[in-house]
Design an enzyme around this catalytic site. Sequence first.
Site, PDB file in Angstrom:
ATOM      1  N   PRO D   2     -29.634 -25.178 -36.637  1.00 28.94           N
ATOM      2  CA  PRO D   2     -30.855 -25.180 -35.815  1.00 28.94           C
ATOM      3  C   PRO D   2     -30.773 -24.084 -34.751  1.00 28.94           C
ATOM      4  O   PRO D   2     -29.753 -23.944 -34.072  1.00 28.94           O
ATOM      5  CB  PRO D   2     -30.867 -26.583 -35.172  1.00 28.94           C
ATOM      6  CG  PRO D   2     -30.030 -27.426 -36.072  1.00 28.94           C
ATOM      7  CD  PRO D   2     -28.960 -26.488 -36.586  1.00 28.94           C
ATOM      8  N   ILE D   3     -31.846 -23.319 -34.663  1.00 29.04           N
ATOM      9  CA  ILE D   3     -31.958 -22.265 -33.646  1.00 29.04           C
ATOM     10  C   ILE D   3     -33.055 -22.708 -32.692  1.00 29.04           C
ATOM     11  O   ILE D   3     -34.198 -22.908 -33.106  1.00 29.04           O
ATOM     12  CB  ILE D   3     -32.377 -20.916 -34.274  1.00 29.04           C
ATOM     13  CG1 ILE D   3     -31.412 -20.485 -35.372  1.00 29.04           C
ATOM     14  CG2 ILE D   3     -32.528 -19.849 -33.201  1.00 29.04           C
ATOM     15  CD1 ILE D   3     -30.103 -19.947 -34.896  1.00 29.04           C
TER      16      ILE D   3
END
Lengths: 62, 62, 62, 62, 62, 62
Positions: D2-3
Amino acid sequence: MPIVSIKIAEGRTLEQKRGMVKDVTAAIVKNLGCPASAVHINITDLKRENFADGGILLSDNK
Amino acid sequence: MPIVSIKIAEGRTLEQKRGMVKDVTAAIVKNLGCPASAVHINITDLKRENFADGGILLSDNK
Amino acid sequence: MPIVSIKIAEGRTLEQKRGMVKDVTAAIVKNLGCPASAVHINITDLKRENFADGGILLSDNK
Amino acid sequence: MPIVSIKIAEGRTLEQKRGMVKDVTAAIVKNLGCPASAVHINITDLKRENFADGGILLSDNK
Amino acid sequence: MPIVSIKIAEGRTLEQKRGMVKDVTAAIVKNLGCPASAVHINITDLKRENFADGGILLSDNK
Amino acid sequence: MPIVSIKIAEGRTLEQKRGMVKDVTAAIVKNLGCPASAVHINITDLKRENFADGGILLSDNK
């Protein structure tokens, strides 16, 4: 005012997204002291062939 | 040089997008004085389950 | 709901930004039919050494 | 994987940012089941003249 | 048409950025077959207190 | 730590993406001196109706 963009690998359920935005919003409200209504979140679901770490696609990662 | 990223809920027509990029570009050119050719716009269509305000998914918003 | 991110070269005046967000918001409202209050814009001012076209930094462009 | 990109108005303290990234990471780990080490967060501090809601700059909002 | 956004820790030299945009552009042209002039890169320099992995700010990482 | 977001027109093959992330990562490592494992890339595939230059959608560009 906080704008939160979250990029995740596709395949997450609606329930996971629902919980995530609820908890992420609470985490921001707690620390920044802004009202929850000011927190705007958007999620982008990306295929595993659209993420890479160390130059290797996630979809190639065994 | 201006890079404009627009995230909208999915379901907009081609005609709506066509009008939007034309008018947004004109708005930027008018105010910044750059040539229209320098304005680059990209649009991301997001499902309603991928937007949240106040910790509630747009798709849960009755 | 529309989230608009605009990256521009630094040096724009407050007056230019004020006009730009007003006109960009109007352009989106006109074409998408959403209320103005739903349009969230954020601007990032970038140094000319932080933009490149064709592999050449804007600051190197004579 | 996840960014997470968070855009906030400038002026937050180091302590606020430290708490925010800790709690946002925990919120994502809890809901997505990924390891904490996979969560990458970046924060952009924006001047109040670089945010607008409803076509009005935050810095103009009395 | 490719729009490339690169977020890096602040402190990179002009020479590093110049080399990076040249080589990243070449990497994209080689693989996608588009003209170099179509590749638009923007760089955001972030303070070390604005990056976090695993819930810990980079500036806290000893 | 470098976070690279690449927006491209949809239709690229897995082979093109695989080569692109490999070469872009190498370009960043070469110029910034960070380890390859620190380079995180994400790709967004956009329809041609979701890009515009000069106020004209790519899909309208003959």
